[in-house]
Design a protein around this motif. Structure first.
Motif, PDB file in Angstrom:
ATOM      1  N   PRO A 145       0.834  -1.212   0.000  1.00  0.00           N
ATOM      2  CA  PRO A 145       0.000   0.000   0.000  1.00  0.00           C
ATOM      3  C   PRO A 145       0.863   1.254   0.000  1.00  0.00           C
ATOM      4  N   ALA A 146       0.375   2.256  -0.667  1.00  0.00           N
ATOM      5  CA  ALA A 146       1.121   3.518  -0.737  1.00  0.00           C
ATOM      6  C   ALA A 146       1.169   4.160   0.648  1.00  0.00           C
ATOM      7  N   PRO A 147       2.314   4.706   1.043  1.00  0.00           N
ATOM      8  CA  PRO A 147       2.393   5.360   2.356  1.00  0.00           C
ATOM      9  C   PRO A 147       1.510   6.603   2.374  1.00  0.00           C
ATOM     10  N   PRO A 148       1.002   6.987   3.533  1.00  0.00           N
ATOM     11  CA  PRO A 148       0.171   8.188   3.591  1.00  0.00           C
ATOM     12  C   PRO A 148       0.993   9.423   3.236  1.00  0.00           C
ATOM     13  N   PRO A 149       0.359  10.460   2.722  1.00  0.00           N
ATOM     14  CA  PRO A 149       1.106  11.685   2.417  1.00  0.00           C
ATOM     15  C   PRO A 149       1.624  12.333   3.694  1.00  0.00           C
ATOM     16  N   HIS A 150       2.669  13.129   3.551  1.00  0.00           N
ATOM     17  CA  HIS A 150       3.147  13.892   4.700  1.00  0.00           C
ATOM     18  C   HIS A 150       2.018  14.795   5.189  1.00  0.00           C
ATOM     19  N   PRO A 151       1.826  14.883   6.498  1.00  0.00           N
ATOM     20  CA  PRO A 151       0.682  15.667   6.984  1.00  0.00           C
ATOM     21  C   PRO A 151       0.682  17.113   6.506  1.00  0.00           C
ATOM     22  N   SER A 152       1.862  17.709   6.373  1.00  0.00           N
ATOM     23  CA  SER A 152       1.902  19.109   5.936  1.00  0.00           C
ATOM     24  C   SER A 152       1.411  19.285   4.502  1.00  0.00           C
ATOM     25  N   GLN A 153       1.381  18.187   3.701  1.00  0.00           N
ATOM     26  CA  GLN A 153       0.914  18.280   2.320  1.00  0.00           C
ATOM     27  C   GLN A 153      -0.609  18.294   2.221  1.00  0.00           C
ATOM     28  N   VAL A 154      -1.289  17.842   3.261  1.00  0.00           N
ATOM     29  CA  VAL A 154      -2.752  17.733   3.207  1.00  0.00           C
ATOM     30  C   VAL A 154      -3.425  18.528   4.326  1.00  0.00           C
ATOM     31  N   PHE A 155      -2.655  19.325   5.046  1.00  0.00           N
ATOM     32  CA  PHE A 155      -3.182  20.040   6.212  1.00  0.00           C
ATOM     33  C   PHE A 155      -2.992  21.536   6.008  1.00  0.00           C
ATOM     34  N   SER A 156      -3.981  22.313   6.428  1.00  0.00           N
ATOM     35  CA  SER A 156      -3.886  23.767   6.276  1.00  0.00           C
ATOM     36  C   SER A 156      -4.341  24.459   7.557  1.00  0.00           C
ATOM     37  N   VAL A 157      -3.798  25.655   7.760  1.00  0.00           N
ATOM     38  CA  VAL A 157      -4.175  26.519   8.879  1.00  0.00           C
ATOM     39  C   VAL A 157      -4.577  27.862   8.290  1.00  0.00           C
ATOM     40  N   ARG A 158      -5.812  28.281   8.522  1.00  0.00           N
ATOM     41  CA  ARG A 158      -6.309  29.540   7.959  1.00  0.00           C
ATOM     42  C   ARG A 158      -6.689  30.499   9.087  1.00  0.00           C
ATOM     43  N   TYR A 159      -6.195  31.724   8.975  1.00  0.00           N
ATOM     44  CA  TYR A 159      -6.480  32.736   9.997  1.00  0.00           C
ATOM     45  C   TYR A 159      -7.943  33.142   9.933  1.00  0.00           C
TER      46      TYR A 159
ATOM     47  N   LEU B  43       3.077  30.560  12.675  1.00  0.00           N
ATOM     48  CA  LEU B  43       2.856  29.591  13.735  1.00  0.00           C
ATOM     49  C   LEU B  43       3.644  28.333  13.426  1.00  0.00           C
ATOM     50  N   GLU B  44       4.214  27.744  14.458  1.00  0.00           N
ATOM     51  CA  GLU B  44       4.892  26.452  14.346  1.00  0.00           C
ATOM     52  C   GLU B  44       3.915  25.373  14.801  1.00  0.00           C
ATOM     53  N   VAL B  45       3.632  24.440  13.905  1.00  0.00           N
ATOM     54  CA  VAL B  45       2.630  23.416  14.185  1.00  0.00           C
ATOM     55  C   VAL B  45       3.294  22.048  14.058  1.00  0.00           C
ATOM     56  N   THR B  46       3.126  21.212  15.079  1.00  0.00           N
ATOM     57  CA  THR B  46       3.657  19.842  15.073  1.00  0.00           C
ATOM     58  C   THR B  46       2.519  18.894  14.725  1.00  0.00           C
ATOM     59  N   LEU B  47       2.721  18.098  13.655  1.00  0.00           N
ATOM     60  CA  LEU B  47       1.660  17.266  13.090  1.00  0.00           C
ATOM     61  C   LEU B  47       2.090  15.810  13.006  1.00  0.00           C
ATOM     62  N   SER B  48       1.099  14.935  12.908  1.00  0.00           N
ATOM     63  CA  SER B  48       1.354  13.535  12.561  1.00  0.00           C
ATOM     64  C   SER B  48       0.073  12.944  11.993  1.00  0.00           C
ATOM     65  N   ASN B  49       0.242  11.908  11.131  1.00  0.00           N
ATOM     66  CA  ASN B  49      -0.924  11.177  10.605  1.00  0.00           C
ATOM     67  C   ASN B  49      -0.622   9.680  10.542  1.00  0.00           C
ATOM     68  N   GLY B  50      -0.015   9.181  11.584  1.00  0.00           N
ATOM     69  CA  GLY B  50       0.319   7.761  11.659  1.00  0.00           C
ATOM     70  C   GLY B  50       1.801   7.478  11.575  1.00  0.00           C
ATOM     71  N   GLY B  51       2.581   8.439  11.134  1.00  0.00           N
ATOM     72  CA  GLY B  51       4.027   8.287  11.042  1.00  0.00           C
ATOM     73  C   GLY B  51       4.724   9.182  12.054  1.00  0.00           C
ATOM     74  N   PRO B  52       5.992   9.477  11.820  1.00  0.00           N
ATOM     75  CA  PRO B  52       6.723  10.365  12.733  1.00  0.00           C
ATOM     76  C   PRO B  52       6.118  11.765  12.743  1.00  0.00           C
ATOM     77  N   ASN B  53       6.330  12.463  13.846  1.00  0.00           N
ATOM     78  CA  ASN B  53       5.868  13.844  13.930  1.00  0.00           C
ATOM     79  C   ASN B  53       6.603  14.720  12.919  1.00  0.00           C
ATOM     80  N   GLU B  54       5.896  15.701  12.415  1.00  0.00           N
ATOM     81  CA  GLU B  54       6.476  16.650  11.461  1.00  0.00           C
ATOM     82  C   GLU B  54       6.176  18.056  11.942  1.00  0.00           C
ATOM     83  N   GLN B  55       7.179  18.908  11.935  1.00  0.00           N
ATOM     84  CA  GLN B  55       6.985  20.308  12.324  1.00  0.00           C
ATOM     85  C   GLN B  55       6.960  21.170  11.076  1.00  0.00           C
ATOM     86  N   HIS B  56       5.936  22.006  10.999  1.00  0.00           N
ATOM     87  CA  HIS B  56       5.770  22.841   9.815  1.00  0.00           C
ATOM     88  C   HIS B  56       5.384  24.249  10.246  1.00  0.00           C
TER      89      HIS B  56
END
Length: 202
Positions: free
Chosen positions: A63-77, A157-170
C-alpha cells in the motif's frame, strides 16, 4: 452349382470384427474403483497445479504510504477574539483542515519568539479528519516586553503534526491581516517606553 457363404459364428464363438465387450464382472466394483482412483489422481493433479500457481504468483503491491501531513493540512487565519481571555494579551481563531489521507493530529501550536507563549482552546492534541474544519482559539501571552518583536513582518505559527508516522513540524504564515493585528496588540501591550520584563495584569 452350390456356393459356400460366410461362416456364421456358432454357439460359444464371437465375431473378431466386433469389439469384445468386457465381461460384466470387469464392469463391476473393480471398474468403479478404477474410475474413482483416476478421478482422485486428477483431483490431486489439479490441486498440485493450483498450489504451484499460488506459490509463483507475483507479490501484491505494498500500500502507498500516507502523504506527509503538511501536504494535506492547512491553517487559515480567522479573526481576533475579544476579550482575549484569561492570561492572554491577544487571541484569535484559526481553521484547521485535512484534505486527504488519514486523520491529522495537531500535537502543538506555537511560535518562534521566546518572549511569547501560546495556548489553544481546545488544548492539543487536536485531531482533524479528512474534510473536516476545526476552529481553534489561539491565545498569545507576552512574557518579556524587552525582547518582544512589536512589528513582526510575516509572523508564523509552528505546528507539530502527525498522521500515523513520525511527527512533522511545519511553519504556517497566516497572512498580512494576522501580522497587522498581532503587531497592534503587541504595541498596545508593550509600548516603546515600557521596559518591564513582565507586563502588568489588569
Amino acid at each position: 452349382m452350390s456356393g459356400i457363404g460366410p461362416l456364421e459364428p456358432g454357439e460359444d464363438t464371437w465375431d473378431a470384427s466386433r469389439p469384445r465387450r468386457p465381461p460384466a464382472r470387469a464392469r463391476g466394483p473393480l471398474g468403479r474403483r478404477r474410475r474413482a482412483a483416476l478421478a482422485a489422481a486428477g483431483a490431486l493433479a489439479l490441486a498440485g497445479s493450483g498450489a504451484y500457481l499460488y506459490a509463483i504468483r507475483p507479490d501484491p503491491e505494498p500500500p502507498a504510504p500516507p502523504p506527509h501531513p503538511s501536504q494535506v493540512f492547512s491553517v487559515r487565519y480567522g479573526a481576533p477574539v475579544r476579550p482575549a481571555g484569561p492570561a492572554a494579551d491577544f487571541a484569535f481563531t484559526v481553521t484547521l483542515r485535512t484534505t486527504d489521507g488519514p486523520p491529522v493530529t495537531v500535537h502543538r501550536i506555537g511560535q518562534p519568539s521566546a518572549a511569547l507563549s501560546v495556548t489553544t482552546a481546545p488544548a492539543s492534541p487536536i485531531t482533524v479528519v479528512k474534510g473536516e474544519d476545526r476552529e481553534v482559539v489561539v491565545r498569545i501571552r507576552v512574557g518579556d516586553c524587552v525582547h518582544v518583536a512589536r512589528n513582526a513582518g510575516l509572523p508564523f505559527l509552528e505546528v507539530t503534526l502527525s498522521n500515523g508516522g513520525p511527527n512533522e513540524q511545519h511553519s504556517y504564515i497566516l497572512g498580512d491581516r494576522y501580522a497587522r493585528e498581532l503587531s497592534r496588540s503587541l504595541i498596545s501591550t508593550c509600548p516603546e517606553d515600557r521596559d518591564k520584563s513582565t507586563p502588568e495584569t489588569s
